[in-house]
Motif scaffolding. Structure first.
Motif, PDB file in Angstrom:
ATOM      1  N   HIS A  63     -27.223  14.909 -23.775  1.00  0.00           N
ATOM      2  CA  HIS A  63     -26.799  13.928 -24.777  1.00  0.00           C
ATOM      3  C   HIS A  63     -27.291  12.535 -24.399  1.00  0.00           C
ATOM      4  O   HIS A  63     -27.813  11.801 -25.231  1.00  0.00           O
ATOM      5  CB  HIS A  63     -25.272  13.932 -24.919  1.00  0.00           C
ATOM      6  CG  HIS A  63     -24.769  12.979 -25.937  1.00  0.00           C
ATOM      7  ND1 HIS A  63     -24.454  11.661 -25.629  1.00  0.00           N
ATOM      8  CD2 HIS A  63     -24.539  13.120 -27.269  1.00  0.00           C
ATOM      9  CE1 HIS A  63     -24.047  11.052 -26.719  1.00  0.00           C
ATOM     10  NE2 HIS A  63     -24.098  11.910 -27.734  1.00  0.00           N
TER      11      HIS A  63
ATOM     12  N   ASP B 295     -31.069  12.236 -24.910  1.00  0.00           N
ATOM     13  CA  ASP B 295     -31.505  12.364 -26.306  1.00  0.00           C
ATOM     14  C   ASP B 295     -30.918  11.318 -27.249  1.00  0.00           C
ATOM     15  O   ASP B 295     -31.532  10.989 -28.258  1.00  0.00           O
ATOM     16  CB  ASP B 295     -31.149  13.758 -26.843  1.00  0.00           C
ATOM     17  CG  ASP B 295     -31.917  14.860 -26.137  1.00  0.00           C
ATOM     18  OD1 ASP B 295     -32.963  14.574 -25.521  1.00  0.00           O
ATOM     19  OD2 ASP B 295     -31.461  16.013 -26.191  1.00  0.00           O
ATOM     20  N   HIS B 296     -29.722  10.790 -26.945  1.00  0.00           N
ATOM     21  CA  HIS B 296     -29.014   9.975 -27.924  1.00  0.00           C
ATOM     22  C   HIS B 296     -28.555   8.602 -27.453  1.00  0.00           C
ATOM     23  O   HIS B 296     -28.237   7.753 -28.282  1.00  0.00           O
ATOM     24  CB  HIS B 296     -27.767  10.717 -28.432  1.00  0.00           C
ATOM     25  CG  HIS B 296     -28.071  12.033 -29.039  1.00  0.00           C
ATOM     26  ND1 HIS B 296     -28.730  12.178 -30.231  1.00  0.00           N
ATOM     27  CD2 HIS B 296     -27.822  13.285 -28.596  1.00  0.00           C
ATOM     28  CE1 HIS B 296     -28.867  13.461 -30.508  1.00  0.00           C
ATOM     29  NE2 HIS B 296     -28.334  14.147 -29.532  1.00  0.00           N
TER      30      HIS B 296
END
Length: 165
Positions: free
Chosen positions: A83, A86-87
């Protein structure tokens, strides 16, 4: 500041209360320093997140968010790192903090990717392990790891202060 807070079943009881309290203290400090804060709750995946922009006047949204936390599931550090990579919205020299009891594993490819990303962006990853001996896995992804015994409030305050640059 990017927070990942473990909300797995093993974080129940006193660990849950302390993770909420530590999170709130960090969010309050960020408010005073006019810093953005991203709080992410995880168990086997990142379940829910809240963004608290640096221009906010209060932490009312955080108080409401803390009241909505529920616990359950296992724990996946792989999900946290995935996470994050990627974010997460990171600025150079951002502080990343994970609050957990430390009971999880992580695959080596996630460790390598995270180390590279941290070096390229000047990031510090700190982990606070609540009421547990620090497992080796936490040292694999963290620049600093603190074992917090909630019966020793001075150590808890000291650990939290060291996590925020």
């Amino acid at each position: 500041i990017i927070l990942y807070v473990d909300v797995s079943g093993s974080m129940g009881g006193e660990n849950e209360l302390w993770s909420k309290a530590i999170t709130f203290v960090i969010v309050e400090q960020a408010l005073k320093e006019h810093r953005d804060v991203y709080v992410n709750l995880f168990d086997t995946k990142v379940q829910i997140s809240v963004e608290l922009p640096k221009g906010r006047k209060t932490n009312k949204e955080m108080i409401d968010f803390v009241g909505s936390w529920t616990l359950g599931g296992g724990t996946s550090f792989n999900a946290v790192v995935a996470h994050f990579l990627d974010h997460a919205k990171t600025e150079p020299n951002a502080d990343i903090l994970m609050i957990t009891d430390g009971h999880a594993e992580i695959e080596s490819n996630f460790v390598k990717r995270l180390k590279t990303y941290k070096q390229q962006n000047g990031l510090q990853w700190s982990t606070i392990c609540i009421n547990s001996v620090v497992p080796a896995v936490c040292h694999q992804i963290s620049d600093e790891v603190f074992a917090v015994n909630t019966r020793n409030q001075e150590d808890t305050v000291d650990a939290v202060q060291k996590c925020i640059r």
